[in-house]
Design an enzyme around this catalytic site. Structure first.
Site, short mmCIF file in Angstrom:
data_model
loop_
_atom_site.label_atom_id
_atom_site.label_comp_id
_atom_site.label_asym_id
_atom_site.label_seq_id
_atom_site.Cartn_x
_atom_site.Cartn_y
_atom_site.Cartn_z
N LYS A 71 8.42 10.15 -8.74
CA LYS A 71 8.28 9.28 -7.57
C LYS A 71 8.00 7.87 -8.04
O LYS A 71 7.15 7.65 -8.92
CB LYS A 71 7.10 9.77 -6.71
CG LYS A 71 6.99 9.05 -5.39
CD LYS A 71 7.92 9.62 -4.35
CE LYS A 71 8.06 8.72 -3.12
NZ LYS A 71 9.00 7.59 -3.32
N LYS A 95 -0.97 7.27 -10.92
CA LYS A 95 -1.25 6.87 -9.53
C LYS A 95 -1.18 8.09 -8.61
O LYS A 95 -2.07 8.33 -7.81
CB LYS A 95 -0.19 5.82 -9.12
CG LYS A 95 -0.49 5.10 -7.84
CD LYS A 95 0.62 4.12 -7.48
CE LYS A 95 0.79 2.99 -8.47
NZ LYS A 95 1.61 1.88 -7.94
N LYS A 107 10.20 5.37 -12.23
CA LYS A 107 10.41 3.98 -11.76
C LYS A 107 11.83 3.58 -12.06
O LYS A 107 12.45 4.10 -13.00
CB LYS A 107 9.46 3.03 -12.51
CG LYS A 107 9.18 1.75 -11.77
CD LYS A 107 8.11 2.00 -10.73
CE LYS A 107 7.66 0.77 -10.01
NZ LYS A 107 6.41 1.02 -9.27
N THR A 191 0.58 -0.05 1.33
CA THR A 191 0.04 -0.43 0.02
C THR A 191 -1.10 -1.44 0.21
O THR A 191 -2.19 -1.27 -0.34
CB THR A 191 1.13 -1.00 -0.90
OG1 THR A 191 2.25 -0.11 -0.87
CG2 THR A 191 0.64 -1.14 -2.33
N ASN A 222 5.15 -8.25 0.25
CA ASN A 222 4.71 -7.24 1.21
C ASN A 222 3.28 -6.77 0.95
O ASN A 222 2.48 -6.64 1.88
CB ASN A 222 5.70 -6.07 1.18
CG ASN A 222 5.27 -4.97 2.11
OD1 ASN A 222 4.74 -3.96 1.68
ND2 ASN A 222 5.45 -5.18 3.39
N SER A 362 4.37 7.19 1.21
CA SER A 362 5.69 7.73 0.89
C SER A 362 5.66 9.25 0.93
O SER A 362 6.59 9.90 1.40
CB SER A 362 6.14 7.28 -0.51
OG SER A 362 6.64 5.98 -0.47
#
Ligand code: GLU
Length: 428
Positions: A71, A95, A107, A191, A222, A362
């Site tokens: 992820k 994380k 990533k 986030t 963001n 997510s």
């Protein structure tokens, strides 16, 4: 100024190695966890609007999927490197583990600057990315999401291309989709809000009233925008915000002594987080050099842009008033600065804990897609706050009990979980 260049992957490995020693992980496990398990480097040819073809270099790197499918976001950035994506994939593993969601770490990145691409060129780039990777991605394999300079529209083009290739509907294949198209309410805010849920709990546990604090932020994309919105909503004062100015290829700090009006700043920024200089001046903002965000007399510094921003070269500029560094970006602090932060007694709220709200949401998005039933925003944010607070409390408790730097405590919890999953699978 220092001329040291920091390699994020070396930093991620150094951080891992020191905790692996504390945990006394055996050699095989260390070797496995200190590098990605799978790397794909590829090129994407894109037909440009003027009829020429441009070729973009791209990556998708999966660090570890022992706890669940890979992820992590896909970044569009002109300075993207394989080592940055490697580091970020590793940080995604920790994380997801620190907030205890059943996902691994991955990533992606494309070396490009979307400022210079039309929307149809961006669409072709997104579709090209998926065409090369379709057999490596999927809801049970590896699940991308937005990151720096990518957004819900990019995710939807990617999903659409995936579904054209596979011939089915797989909304859990990617997250950060627009609401109504399989996206979760609250994902855009998640986030940034998550960062403030952690900060809020830390302040509460230390009997500090958030209304009595002030902060300076680096970045206004963001993440930073929603950090600032939630922080000011709870009564904190944002004294300054620094961000990139595309036209002038440098950053500026926008400051207002009585506190920035985040709504106002958000209304004069572009979709990549650049605040319009002229309009800000008209609105009475003081314009300072980009690096000045770090010099402000505030209680809290919130780096919310890129990696390697707090280095020993800039550390002496940090005001003695600063008591907390709350890392909203991935990897904003170099290990040599960690030493200085500890020496000065500044509290560090570490990145992969603080900014885990995005990936947590997510995960909620995937759960909702699987059920094909979507929660209202309050339900999403309530669950998000609970998850973030629980994760923070576990880290803080360990840090207090063992007198640890909070980054180390977060690493100990995360690496332990991933090491156990890896061992239980019989990989090492
Ligand atoms: N790009 C975000 C991060 O760095 C979110 C990743 C995700 O949602 O998968 O945490």
């Amino acid at each position: 100024m220092s001329t040291i260049t920091y390699n994020p992957f070396e930093i991620a490995q150094e951080q891992f190695d020191s905790v692996a020693s504390v945990l006394e992980l055996d050699d095989g496990l260390r070797k496995l966890l200190r590098q990605p398990m799978k790397e794909i480097h590829f090129t994407i040819p894109v037909k440009m609007d003027d009829g020429t073809t441009q070729v973009f270099k791209a990556f998708r790197i999966k660090h570890n999927d022992a706890r669940g499918p890979g992820k992590g976001g896909i970044r569009f950035h002109p300075h993207e490197t394989a080592d940055t994506v490697r580091a970020l994939s590793m940080w995604m593993t920790w994380k997801c583990a620190v907030v205890d969601i059943p996902l691994g770490g991955a990533k992606g990145g494309v070396i490009c600057d979307p400022h210079n691409l039309s929307l149809s060129e961006q669409e072709r780039l997104c579709r090209g990315y998926i065409r090369q990777l379709a057999n490596q991605l999927g809801p049970n394999m590896d699940v991308p999401a937005p990151d720096i300079m990518t957004n819900g529209q990019h995710m939807l083009w990617m999903l659409d291309e995936y579904e054209v290739i596979t011939g089915g509907r797989y909304p859990g294949m990617i997250t950060g989709k627009p609401v109504g198209m399989g996206g979760s309410l609250g994902r855009t805010e998640a986030t940034g809000f998550g960062v403030i849920y952690v900060l809020k709990d830390y302040l509460q546990q230390n009997n500090i009233s958030i209304e009595a604090t002030s902060a300076s932020l680096q970045g206004f994309g963001n993440v930073a925008e929603y950090v600032a919105r939630m922080y000011t909503q709870l009564g904190g004062k944002v004294l300054a915000v620094s961000c990139w100015n595309q036209a002038e290829s440098k950053s500026f700090t926008f400051k207002k002594e009585e506190g920035c009006d985040i709504e106002e700043l958000a209304s004069i920024k572009d979709s990549y987080g650049s605040i319009d200089k002229e309009k800000a001046l008209e609105l009475g903002y003081e314009l300072l050099p980009g690096d000045d965000w770090i010099k402000q007399d505030v209680d809290i510094l919130i780096p919310a842009a890129l990696e390697n921003q707090i280095t020993p070269a800039v550390f002496p500029l940090i005001s003695s008033q600063v008591k907390i560094i709350c890392e909203a970006a991935n990897g904003p602090t170099t290990p040599d600065s960690d030493i200085l932060i500890r020496q000065r007694g500044i509290t560090l709220l570490p990145d992969f804990l603080c900014n885990a709200g995005g990936v947590t949401c997510s995960y909620f998005e995937q759960v909702q897609c699987n059920m094909n039933y979507f929660w209202d925003k309050d339900e999403v944010l309530e669950k998000l706050e609970r998850n973030m607070t629980n994760a923070f409390r576990a880290v803080y408790k360990l840090a207090q009990e063992k007198q640890l730097y909070m980054r180390d405590a977060a690493y100990i919890i995360a690496i332990n979980r991933v090491a156990n999953a890896t061992k239980l699978r019989g990989w090492a």
